[in-house]
Design an enzyme around this catalytic site. Structure first.
Site, short mmCIF file in Angstrom:
data_model
loop_
_atom_site.label_atom_id
_atom_site.label_comp_id
_atom_site.label_asym_id
_atom_site.label_seq_id
_atom_site.Cartn_x
_atom_site.Cartn_y
_atom_site.Cartn_z
N HIS A 160 -50.80 -32.90 13.97
CA HIS A 160 -51.45 -32.61 12.83
C HIS A 160 -52.95 -32.35 13.26
CE1 HIS A 160 -49.21 -35.57 10.24
NE2 HIS A 160 -48.95 -34.48 9.69
N CYS A 248 -53.21 -42.72 10.65
CA CYS A 248 -52.05 -42.28 9.69
C CYS A 248 -51.62 -43.59 8.92
CB CYS A 248 -50.68 -41.60 10.30
SG CYS A 248 -50.31 -42.74 11.96
C1 CIR Z 1 -43.82 -37.53 11.16
O1 CIR Z 1 -43.32 -36.88 11.72
O2 CIR Z 1 -43.99 -37.11 9.72
C2 CIR Z 1 -43.98 -39.06 11.43
N1 CIR Z 1 -42.83 -39.54 12.20
C3 CIR Z 1 -45.37 -39.24 11.95
C4 CIR Z 1 -46.63 -38.98 10.81
C5 CIR Z 1 -47.74 -39.47 11.56
N2 CIR Z 1 -48.91 -39.18 10.49
C6 CIR Z 1 -50.04 -38.85 10.91
O3 CIR Z 1 -50.66 -38.90 12.09
N3 CIR Z 1 -51.09 -38.48 9.97
#
Ligand code: CIR
Length: 256
Positions: A160, A248
């Site tokens: 991201h 997140c």
């Molecule tokens: C994903 O791949 O969507 C999750 N395992 C990790 C998401 C992390 N999100 C973030 O850093 N905003």
């Protein structure tokens, strides 16, 4: 006063989505304890923390940041880029809907909250595998009436935009330029670069004039402290194995 919306770690975390991180065993109990301490850190910095219950059937649901964006004027229900994550939003949107008017990103648009970095009235949005052109265009149209300009930023080698850059103080960014195709897009800001040996170190949660920040990036941590920034460290090692970071795990919004 800040409100932080969070959600407990799913017992299914080990079957999370992974893109740039290799799968290694995750100790879910430890992840839950780390998440609890993370919520405690937010509280110690003055947040009112809303803790939604865990969702056993949705492995990535602890990463609430991706399912909604909160602005002072409005909130936006995203449409996550990973199909497995599209059911995660419901409980979060219910809470957020009691505090803000909700607008929505619609199919075929996709957008992950992790790709959205707001700095004043500028909203930088990652052109990543998770946030497509249609989703970014919808975000631009939804926010224009509130005076926000939306700027596309192409990311590389990371999940991201906020894996590569976050705001750590007024006018100051923490940045890993190697994960941005054109880092000069941020040339107008004061910048603290991550230590090159700590490529995941650019993600920090800013609460007031302090940060919640992982304890596993000592060199970058020293750079932040040398810059006079107050930092509260947390151990998020198990959440990092799920490709999560500190931003997140919460959606921050101002109360009232
Ligand atoms: C994903 O791949 O969507 C999750 N395992 C990790 C998401 C992390 N999100 C973030 O850093 N905003």
């Amino acid at each position: 006063m800040k409100i932080a919306i969070t959600r407990e770690v799913s017992p299914a975390l080990a079957t999370c989505e992974l893109s740039f991180v290799a799968r290694t065993p995750i100790d879910v109990k430890r992840a839950q304890a780390q998440h609890d301490a993370y919520c405690g850190a937010l509280e110690s910095l003055g947040c009112e923390v809303i803790r939604l219950p865990a969702e056993p059937s949705l492995p990535d649901s602890v990463f609430v940041e991706d399912v909604a964006l909160a602005f002072d004027e409005v909130a936006i229900v995203t449409r996550p880029g990973a199909a497995s994550r599209r059911e995660e939003g419901r409980a979060v949107h219910e809470v957020l809907g009691s505090m803000r008017q909700l607008l929505r990103i619609e199919a075929p648009g996709t957008l992950d909250g992790g790709d959205v970095l707001r700095i004043g009235k500028q909203v930088f949005v990652g052109a990543s595998a998770r946030s497509n052109a249609e989703g970014r265009a919808q975000l631009r149209a939804l926010l224009a009436p509130f005076g926000y300009s939306v700027i596309d930023v192409v990311t590389c080698d990371c999940l991201h935009l906020k894996s590569a850059v976050t705001q750590v103080a007024e006018g100051t960014l923490l940045i890993n330029p190697a994960w941005l195709v054109d880092p000069s897009q941020f040339a107008g800001f004061r910048q603290i670069e991550v230590d090159p040996m700590e490529e995941h170190a650019a993600n920090a949660v800013r609460v007031g004039d302090a940060l919640v920040y992982p304890d596993c990036f000592p060199n970058t941590l020293a750079r932040l402290r040398d810059a006079g920034i107050r930092v509260q460290t947390v151990d998020v090692s198990e959440l990092q194995k799920a490709e999560g970071a500190v931003t997140c795990c919460s959606i921050l919004l101002s109360a009232g």
